[in-house]
Design an enzyme around this catalytic site. Structure first.
Site, PDB file in Angstrom:
ATOM      1  N   GLU A  48       0.842  -1.199   0.000  1.00  0.00           N
ATOM      2  CA  GLU A  48       0.000   0.000   0.000  1.00  0.00           C
ATOM      3  C   GLU A  48       0.876   1.249   0.000  1.00  0.00           C
ATOM      4  O   GLU A  48       2.018   1.217   0.485  1.00  0.00           O
ATOM      5  CB  GLU A  48      -0.885  -0.028   1.260  1.00  0.00           C
ATOM      6  N   ASN A 193     -12.303  -1.489  -0.779  1.00  0.00           N
ATOM      7  CA  ASN A 193     -11.551  -2.002   0.367  1.00  0.00           C
ATOM      8  C   ASN A 193     -12.259  -1.573   1.654  1.00  0.00           C
ATOM      9  O   ASN A 193     -12.561  -0.390   1.836  1.00  0.00           O
ATOM     10  CB  ASN A 193     -10.133  -1.420   0.372  1.00  0.00           C
ATOM     11  N   GLU A 194     -12.531  -2.524   2.515  1.00  0.00           N
ATOM     12  CA  GLU A 194     -13.159  -2.227   3.818  1.00  0.00           C
ATOM     13  C   GLU A 194     -14.240  -1.152   3.649  1.00  0.00           C
ATOM     14  O   GLU A 194     -14.227  -0.127   4.332  1.00  0.00           O
ATOM     15  CB  GLU A 194     -12.096  -1.825   4.849  1.00  0.00           C
ATOM     16  N   TYR A 273      -6.547  -9.112  11.337  1.00  0.00           N
ATOM     17  CA  TYR A 273      -5.232  -8.846  11.931  1.00  0.00           C
ATOM     18  C   TYR A 273      -5.150  -9.496  13.300  1.00  0.00           C
ATOM     19  O   TYR A 273      -6.150  -9.547  14.027  1.00  0.00           O
ATOM     20  CB  TYR A 273      -5.007  -7.337  12.057  1.00  0.00           C
ATOM     21  N   GLU A 328      -5.935  -9.283   3.704  1.00  0.00           N
ATOM     22  CA  GLU A 328      -5.133  -8.550   4.696  1.00  0.00           C
ATOM     23  C   GLU A 328      -5.092  -9.385   5.960  1.00  0.00           C
ATOM     24  O   GLU A 328      -6.142  -9.675   6.553  1.00  0.00           O
ATOM     25  CB  GLU A 328      -5.735  -7.168   5.011  1.00  0.00           C
ATOM     26  N   GLN A 377       2.178  -6.087   5.610  1.00  0.00           N
ATOM     27  CA  GLN A 377       2.331  -5.750   4.220  1.00  0.00           C
ATOM     28  C   GLN A 377       3.747  -6.133   3.780  1.00  0.00           C
ATOM     29  O   GLN A 377       4.591  -6.419   4.618  1.00  0.00           O
ATOM     30  CB  GLN A 377       2.089  -4.269   4.033  1.00  0.00           C
TER      31      GLN A 377
HETATM   32  O1  AHR Z   1      -2.932  -2.538   6.284  1.00  0.00           O
HETATM   33  C1  AHR Z   1      -3.251  -1.319   6.850  1.00  0.00           C
HETATM   34  C2  AHR Z   1      -4.727  -0.983   6.742  1.00  0.00           C
HETATM   35  O2  AHR Z   1      -5.469  -1.904   7.477  1.00  0.00           O
HETATM   36  C3  AHR Z   1      -5.335  -1.049   5.373  1.00  0.00           C
HETATM   37  O3  AHR Z   1      -5.128   0.102   4.639  1.00  0.00           O
HETATM   38  C4  AHR Z   1      -6.790  -1.216   5.677  1.00  0.00           C
HETATM   39  O4  AHR Z   1      -7.470  -1.896   4.658  1.00  0.00           O
HETATM   40  C5  AHR Z   1      -6.792  -1.978   6.986  1.00  0.00           C
HETATM   41  O5  AHR Z   1      -7.646  -1.424   7.906  1.00  0.00           O
END
Ligand code: AHR
Length: 524
Positions: A48, A193-194, A273, A328, A377
């Site tokens: 990103e 995205n999200e 995450y 992600e 990432q």
């Molecule tokens: O990876 C960092 C961020 O985490 C991304 O931009 C977003 O999609 C997520 O919340």
């Protein structure tokens, strides 16, 4: 005096020996059995426009003193080629829903701010052509996320025509004039995205309406992608297990079940995450066993999350046409002291290597539905493969796991049975050992085993039937401490070393060190 010391040492060793004795683990594999294909895209990456993920991490510009090819770092390219990156998701993340592709093409780039990530200047010197060049240099494929939040279907449709048209249109001519006459291949297309959060805070119904319009009009024109290699469209999916997320999956998948010729999706994204709680507060280095056990316990929750959303998907798509794409995932910790908090800078330790191996194994067990995953990432951001600082570069423990697991790309899952035992620390109980096996494209049987226990070695008795297993060898990754890291000054603290199984009574015996990740291939 020396004799006394020797005797005392021997007594201490004798007392300590039973405590440190390796735990026996019997692992059975019937090599004639087959499961789903482990798609190479489970090993995807995410890059990103965030912190030093792109600028400094990939892009240094052609006039840099750092060796580069057309502005792209040679050291980073060489390292990434080794791990066979199947696809790179770009340009975001949250950045994607504010990205306007025209800012990043042609001789005059539009300089903007990056409000999501530290409010810094975004020079747009790394745009479509630079990304495609990078993908080409590392031998990967493009996973492009279009701006469904602040952009229009028209803008996204034009971008795809610009990238993929082979016929002479105004956009095709513009691409050629900018240096690339041949159409680019876009393997995967992210439809936002999200969108439930940074992508526009939409309800699932609103997203669905908008996503259908993008799915309908944002076309790939590359002649090479008409029959085979068709572009896969990935819709925004859940970001957790609570009802708002199950509702989201329900809404999108229910609509998919009734979709007509005019729109389609091939995947549903999921973000997860390992963070324990927001905002991320766990340290990425300088932590002890408490944080080790808690983070690894938390990371295993992804299994339930996949089960939950897969069950909804199964209801509306029993043939599993729509992939669940975990685009992600990874450990997200507190920013390193002194770094810009908007840059998401963290170290990467042995714990992350173990975390990565556990996640890969879970994805592989769900390989019939989970056919894509992108760790967050790739460089300098969150659970990165690579860290850079100007001309310096270091490979992280997670990088080495990706390197060791290359043979699992496009392999076929082979079931493994074993009693994992348990590793207990304080309130946390985890399986002590995790294992996966697959038949690689090379025809070999590959086995990946993770010993989570930071104190006890594991003696693995590999009982392979269905082939005449004579030996096994490969690599193992461990380090002195659970938070051992590689630094620019000491880059080889966490690096794989060779491991060999000994044959005994028709079985193969592997001695696994505590807190280690091991991958071996079985020789017949
Ligand atoms: O990876 C960092 C961020 O985490 C991304 O931009 C977003 O999609 C997520 O919340």
């Amino acid at each position: 005096m020396r004799a006394i010391l020797v005797v005392v040492t021997l007594i201490v060793m004798a007392i300590a020996a039973p405590i440190m004795a390796a735990q026996k683990v019997e692992l059975s594999i019937d090599a004639s059995k087959r499961g789903a294909k482990i798609d190479r895209n489970l090993f995807g990456q995410f890059a990103e426009h965030l912190g030093h993920g792109i600028y400094d991490g990939i892009w240094v510009g052609s006039d840099s003193t750092i060796p580069n090819t057309r502005g792209i770092r040679n050291d980073v390219v060489a390292a990434l080629k080794v791990i066979h990156v199947p696809n790179v998701r770009w340009p975001g993340g949250c950045f994607a829903d504010e990205y306007h592709w025209r800012d990043g093409i042609g001789p005059q780039r539009v300089v903007r701010l990056n409000p999501n990530w530290g409010g810094v200047i975004e020079p747009n010197t790394f745009g479509t052509h630079e990304f495609m060049d990078f993908i080409d240099q590392i031998g990967s494929e493009a996973y492009v996320s279009v701006n469904l939040g602040s952009g229009s279907p028209h803008e996204a449709a034009d971008w795809l025509e610009y990238m993929t048209a082979a016929q002479v249109t105004t956009l095709e001519k513009e691409r050629a004039a900018n240096g690339h006459p041949a159409p680019y291949k876009v393997a995967w297309l992210g439809l936002g995205n999200e969108s439930w959060d940074c992508g526009g805070n939409m309800t699932p119904e609103y997203y669905l309406d908008r996503m259908k319009i993008f799915s309908r009009f944002v076309r790939n024109y590359n002649p090479a992608q008409m029959e085979k290699d068709q572009m896969l469209k990935i819709a925004v999916g859940p970001g957790g297990g609570e009802q708002r997320w199950t509702d989201w999956t329900e809404t999108v998948m229910k609509a998919y079940q009734q979709h007509t010729w005019s729109w389609d999706i091939n995947g549903l994204s999921m973000h997860n995450y390992t963070v324990v709680k927001w905002p991320p507060a766990f340290k990425s280095v300088g932590f002890g066993e408490d944080e080790y056990a808690q983070i690894l316990k938390t990371t295993l929750d992804i299994d339930d999350l996949i089960n939950k959303h897969s069950a909804i998907m199964d209801k509306y798509d029993p043939q599993k046409k729509v992939a669940l794409v975990v685009d992600e995932w990874g450990g997200w910790y507190a920013p390193l002291p002194g770094s810009n908090p908007g840059f998401l800078v963290q170290q990467n330790s042995l714990r992350d290597a173990i975390l990565a191996a556990l996640n890969i194994s879970i994805f592989a067990r769900h390989a019939d539905r989970v056919r894509g995953a992108n760790i967050a990432q790739m460089i300098n951001v969150l659970q990165a493969m690579i860290l850079t600082d100007h001309e310096k570069m270091v490979l992280t423990p997670t990088y080495y796991v990706y390197k060791m697991y290359v043979p699992f790309q496009d392999s076929t899952f082979v079931p493994v049975t074993f009693d994992a035992g348990s590793y207990k620390h304080g309130d946390f109980t985890l399986p002590r050992v995790d294992a996966m096996a697959a038949k690689g494209k090379d025809g070999k049987l590959w086995v990946g085993i993770t010993n989570v226990d930071p104190h006890q070695a594991a003696e693995v008795e590999l009982n392979v039937t269905g082939i005449n297993a004579k030996s096994a060898s490969g690599e193992t990754l461990t380090a002195p401490k659970v938070d051992s890291v590689n630094t620019f000054e000491a880059p080889n603290t966490v690096v794989p070393k060779p491991i060999l199984a000994r044959a005994q009574g028709g079985k193969l015996i592997l001695q696994l060190e505590p807190k280690s990740v091991t991958v071996v291939s079985v020789e017949q």
